[in-house]
Write a protein that holds these residues in place. Structure first.
Motif, PDB file in Angstrom:
ATOM      1  N   CYS A 155       0.836  -1.213   0.000  1.00 17.89           N
ATOM      2  CA  CYS A 155       0.000   0.000   0.000  1.00 17.89           C
ATOM      3  C   CYS A 155       0.863   1.252   0.000  1.00 17.89           C
ATOM      4  CB  CYS A 155      -0.928  -0.010   1.212  1.00 17.89           C
ATOM      5  SG  CYS A 155      -2.212  -1.275   1.146  1.00 17.89           S
ATOM      6  N   PHE A 156       1.919   1.227   0.805  1.00 14.67           N
ATOM      7  CA  PHE A 156       2.813   2.391   0.871  1.00 14.67           C
ATOM      8  C   PHE A 156       3.487   2.621  -0.472  1.00 14.67           C
ATOM      9  CE2 PHE A 156       6.924   4.367   2.010  1.00 14.67           C
ATOM     10  CZ  PHE A 156       6.435   5.517   2.612  1.00 14.67           C
ATOM     11  N   ALA A 157       3.927   1.535  -1.116  1.00 13.02           N
ATOM     12  CA  ALA A 157       4.557   1.669  -2.426  1.00 13.02           C
ATOM     13  C   ALA A 157       3.571   2.210  -3.451  1.00 13.02           C
ATOM     14  CB  ALA A 157       5.110   0.319  -2.873  1.00 13.02           C
ATOM     15  N   ALA A 158       2.307   1.757  -3.359  1.00 12.74           N
ATOM     16  CA  ALA A 158       1.294   2.247  -4.299  1.00 12.74           C
ATOM     17  C   ALA A 158       1.060   3.745  -4.124  1.00 12.74           C
ATOM     18  CB  ALA A 158      -0.006   1.479  -4.093  1.00 12.74           C
ATOM     19  N   VAL A 159       1.031   4.209  -2.874  1.00  8.58           N
ATOM     20  CA  VAL A 159       0.847   5.643  -2.618  1.00  8.58           C
ATOM     21  C   VAL A 159       2.007   6.443  -3.207  1.00  8.58           C
ATOM     22  CG1 VAL A 159       0.755   7.391  -0.810  1.00  8.58           C
ATOM     23  CG2 VAL A 159      -0.583   5.308  -0.586  1.00  8.58           C
ATOM     24  N   LEU A 160       3.236   5.935  -3.030  1.00 12.30           N
ATOM     25  CA  LEU A 160       4.393   6.640  -3.581  1.00 12.30           C
ATOM     26  C   LEU A 160       4.311   6.726  -5.102  1.00 12.30           C
ATOM     27  CD1 LEU A 160       7.334   5.243  -1.412  1.00 12.30           C
ATOM     28  CD2 LEU A 160       6.167   7.431  -1.214  1.00 12.30           C
ATOM     29  N   VAL A 161       3.863   5.641  -5.726  1.00  9.81           N
ATOM     30  CA  VAL A 161       3.750   5.654  -7.190  1.00  9.81           C
ATOM     31  C   VAL A 161       2.706   6.673  -7.635  1.00  9.81           C
ATOM     32  CG1 VAL A 161       3.041   4.288  -9.179  1.00  9.81           C
ATOM     33  CG2 VAL A 161       4.529   3.280  -7.451  1.00  9.81           C
ATOM     34  N   ILE A 162       1.562   6.711  -6.929  1.00 12.33           N
ATOM     35  CA  ILE A 162       0.506   7.666  -7.294  1.00 12.33           C
ATOM     36  C   ILE A 162       0.997   9.101  -7.145  1.00 12.33           C
ATOM     37  CG2 ILE A 162      -1.762   8.536  -6.627  1.00 12.33           C
ATOM     38  CD1 ILE A 162      -2.503   5.660  -5.886  1.00 12.33           C
ATOM     39  N   VAL A 163       1.685   9.368  -6.022  1.00 15.79           N
ATOM     40  CA  VAL A 163       2.204  10.725  -5.799  1.00 15.79           C
ATOM     41  C   VAL A 163       3.212  11.096  -6.873  1.00 15.79           C
ATOM     42  CG1 VAL A 163       3.567  12.132  -4.219  1.00 15.79           C
ATOM     43  CG2 VAL A 163       1.752  10.672  -3.331  1.00 15.79           C
ATOM     44  N   ALA A 164       3.998  10.103  -7.318  1.00 16.70           N
ATOM     45  CA  ALA A 164       5.036  10.387  -8.306  1.00 16.70           C
ATOM     46  C   ALA A 164       4.460  10.674  -9.693  1.00 16.70           C
ATOM     47  CB  ALA A 164       6.016   9.218  -8.373  1.00 16.70           C
ATOM     48  N   VAL A 165       3.361  10.008 -10.030  1.00 16.31           N
ATOM     49  CA  VAL A 165       2.839  10.155 -11.396  1.00 16.31           C
ATOM     50  C   VAL A 165       1.799  11.258 -11.530  1.00 16.31           C
ATOM     51  CG1 VAL A 165       3.256   7.730 -11.888  1.00 16.31           C
ATOM     52  CG2 VAL A 165       1.029   8.422 -11.043  1.00 16.31           C
ATOM     53  N   VAL A 166       1.214  11.721 -10.409  1.00 16.73           N
ATOM     54  CA  VAL A 166       0.213  12.782 -10.509  1.00 16.73           C
ATOM     55  C   VAL A 166       0.900  14.078 -10.925  1.00 16.73           C
ATOM     56  CG1 VAL A 166      -1.370  14.235  -9.193  1.00 16.73           C
ATOM     57  CG2 VAL A 166      -1.370  11.768  -8.862  1.00 16.73           C
ATOM     58  N   PRO A 167       0.454  14.708 -11.975  1.00 19.62           N
ATOM     59  CA  PRO A 167       1.100  15.956 -12.424  1.00 19.62           C
ATOM     60  C   PRO A 167       0.896  17.075 -11.422  1.00 19.62           C
ATOM     61  CG  PRO A 167      -0.932  15.553 -13.638  1.00 19.62           C
ATOM     62  CD  PRO A 167      -0.676  14.319 -12.834  1.00 19.62           C
ATOM     63  N   ARG A 168       1.964  17.830 -11.228  1.00 22.86           N
ATOM     64  CA  ARG A 168       1.903  18.963 -10.299  1.00 22.86           C
ATOM     65  C   ARG A 168       2.321  20.233 -11.016  1.00 22.86           C
ATOM     66  NH1 ARG A 168       4.465  15.025  -7.341  1.00 22.86           N
ATOM     67  NH2 ARG A 168       6.474  15.978  -7.770  1.00 22.86           N
ATOM     68  N   SER A 169       1.786  21.314 -10.533  1.00 21.45           N
ATOM     69  CA  SER A 169       2.153  22.609 -11.098  1.00 21.45           C
ATOM     70  C   SER A 169       3.593  22.940 -10.739  1.00 21.45           C
ATOM     71  CB  SER A 169       1.220  23.696 -10.553  1.00 21.45           C
ATOM     72  OG  SER A 169       1.714  24.970 -10.860  1.00 21.45           O
ATOM     73  N   GLU A 170       4.326  23.517 -11.655  1.00 22.41           N
ATOM     74  CA  GLU A 170       5.693  23.907 -11.368  1.00 22.41           C
ATOM     75  C   GLU A 170       5.733  25.035 -10.346  1.00 22.41           C
ATOM     76  OE1 GLU A 170       7.645  24.906 -14.927  1.00 22.41           O
ATOM     77  OE2 GLU A 170       7.518  22.911 -15.825  1.00 22.41           O
ATOM     78  N   SER A 171       4.667  25.726 -10.205  1.00 25.69           N
ATOM     79  CA  SER A 171       4.588  26.826  -9.246  1.00 25.69           C
ATOM     80  C   SER A 171       3.707  26.429  -8.083  1.00 25.69           C
ATOM     81  CB  SER A 171       4.010  28.081  -9.908  1.00 25.69           C
ATOM     82  OG  SER A 171       3.700  29.044  -8.930  1.00 25.69           O
ATOM     83  N   GLY A 172       4.091  26.895  -6.884  1.00 29.34           N
ATOM     84  CA  GLY A 172       3.267  26.639  -5.722  1.00 29.34           C
ATOM     85  C   GLY A 172       2.000  27.479  -5.733  1.00 29.34           C
ATOM     86  N   TYR A 173       1.954  28.492  -6.572  1.00 29.79           N
ATOM     87  CA  TYR A 173       0.800  29.361  -6.698  1.00 29.79           C
ATOM     88  C   TYR A 173       0.168  29.108  -8.058  1.00 29.79           C
ATOM     89  CZ  TYR A 173       3.437  31.657  -3.003  1.00 29.79           C
ATOM     90  OH  TYR A 173       4.134  31.905  -1.857  1.00 29.79           O
ATOM     91  N   GLU A 174      -0.983  28.494  -8.073  1.00 27.80           N
ATOM     92  CA  GLU A 174      -1.582  28.047  -9.327  1.00 27.80           C
ATOM     93  C   GLU A 174      -2.471  29.110  -9.965  1.00 27.80           C
ATOM     94  OE1 GLU A 174      -3.618  24.447  -8.553  1.00 27.80           O
ATOM     95  OE2 GLU A 174      -1.809  23.347  -7.986  1.00 27.80           O
ATOM     96  N   ARG A 175      -2.944  30.057  -9.169  1.00 35.59           N
ATOM     97  CA  ARG A 175      -3.923  30.998  -9.705  1.00 35.59           C
ATOM     98  C   ARG A 175      -3.230  32.179 -10.373  1.00 35.59           C
ATOM     99  NH1 ARG A 175      -8.680  34.052  -6.190  1.00 35.59           N
ATOM    100  NH2 ARG A 175      -9.749  34.997  -7.963  1.00 35.59           N
ATOM    101  N   HIS A 176      -3.608  32.419 -11.607  1.00 36.95           N
ATOM    102  CA  HIS A 176      -3.114  33.582 -12.350  1.00 36.95           C
ATOM    103  C   HIS A 176      -4.322  34.412 -12.778  1.00 36.95           C
ATOM    104  CE1 HIS A 176       1.129  32.148 -13.216  1.00 36.95           C
ATOM    105  NE2 HIS A 176       0.547  31.108 -12.642  1.00 36.95           N
ATOM    106  N   VAL A 177      -4.270  35.719 -12.511  1.00 38.56           N
ATOM    107  CA  VAL A 177      -5.377  36.593 -12.897  1.00 38.56           C
ATOM    108  C   VAL A 177      -4.828  37.783 -13.676  1.00 38.56           C
ATOM    109  CG1 VAL A 177      -6.758  35.911 -10.893  1.00 38.56           C
ATOM    110  CG2 VAL A 177      -5.297  37.952 -10.752  1.00 38.56           C
ATOM    111  N   ASP A 178      -5.694  38.348 -14.500  1.00 39.84           N
ATOM    112  CA  ASP A 178      -5.334  39.546 -15.264  1.00 39.84           C
ATOM    113  C   ASP A 178      -5.739  40.765 -14.441  1.00 39.84           C
ATOM    114  OD1 ASP A 178      -4.903  41.576 -17.042  1.00 39.84           O
ATOM    115  OD2 ASP A 178      -5.958  40.610 -18.718  1.00 39.84           O
TER     116      ASP A 178
END
Length: 269
Positions: free
Chosen positions: A111-134
């Protein structure tokens, strides 16, 4: 006179052809044994027989002590091994418990290995701040509602605005212009502006902050506030009936750039 040898017990002559005792006869007297004798009732020698009352090593007879108590064979007197008897129900239960424990450890690891794999493959934003506004477009839409020019912070390449709005803020729902800007992914600066009574908003924003020496930014004087054990610094200025509150963790140079934008906007009217 009779020349036949006498019997040892009675002194009478031995029968003709009798073999003297102790010279190889089939039986011996109590306490004696011929060289070829097979049985005795007295002590035996180490030639394969024990003491009085002991069993013959090849007959399986129970050995007894001089008092008549049985003497257990050496293999029965040996200490018994600790733990369950091999093949017994207790041993089966112990094996089952160990197997259950090992299965639980293996399942947890999987189960622990499966969680690590899921965390590794889930795409993440390169920025810690995802919201961009004009912020510029939002300010243009909100400008008709404000009686003062709204300052839009712009720091060039490497920055973006994640919040921009004009609306009520603070306990008195004071109408304010608010913008927050992220600079180089590690610093930020925000601006609050209002031409109404700014005291309720300032009291809420400057909670636990302590006023320190003033600072000259972009040719204007700003009150400076700091919070203990915090990198966030506040700058307050009131010019032309508009109160501006800047806050940043990027140091005075970033605050200087923000103050310059405020002054340019105010002067361009």
């Amino acid at each position: 006179m009779n020349d036949r040898p006498l019997s040892p017990e009675s002194g009478s002559p031995s029968p003709a052809g009798a073999v003297p005792r102790g010279t190889g006869g089939a039986h011996g007297t109590a306490g004696e044994q011929g060289s070829g004798g097979e049985h005795e009732s007295g002590p035996r020698t180490a030639g394969g027989h024990g003491a009085a009352g002991a069993r013959d090593g090849g007959t399986g007879t129970i050995r007894t002590s001089p008092s008549g108590l049985p003497i257990l064979p050496e293999e029965e007197m040996a200490p018994r091994p600790s733990g369950p008897v091999p093949g017994s129900r207790d041993e089966m239960l112990a094996l089952r418990r160990n197997a259950n424990w090992m299965n639980m450890v293996i399942a947890t690891a999987i189960c622990f290995a499966a969680v690590l794999v899921i965390v590794a493959v889930v795409p993440r934003s390169e920025s810690g701040y995802e919201r961009h506004v004009d912020a510029q477009a939002i300010a243009q839409d909100a400008q008709p509602q404000a009686d003062f020019p709204l300052t839009v912070l712009d720091f060039g390449e490497g920055w973006y605005s994640n919040t921009a709005q004009y609306g009520p803020r603070g306990p008195e729902e004071t109408p304010v212009w608010y913008q927050s800007v992220i600079v180089e992914e590690q610093h930020w600066v925000s601006i609050i502006q209002t031409d109404a009574d700014a005291e309720p908003v300032l009291s809420e924003e400057l909670d636990e902050a302590v006023q320190v020496e003033d600072a000259e930014l972009a040719g204007w004087t700003w009150e400076v506030y700091e919070r203990p054990r915090s990198s966030r610094v506040f700058y307050v200025n009131e010019t032309g009936g508009v109160t501006t509150l800047l806050s940043t963790n990027g140091g005075e140079s970033l605050a200087e750039d923000a103050a310059s934008a405020v002054r340019r906007t105010a002067e361009s009217g």
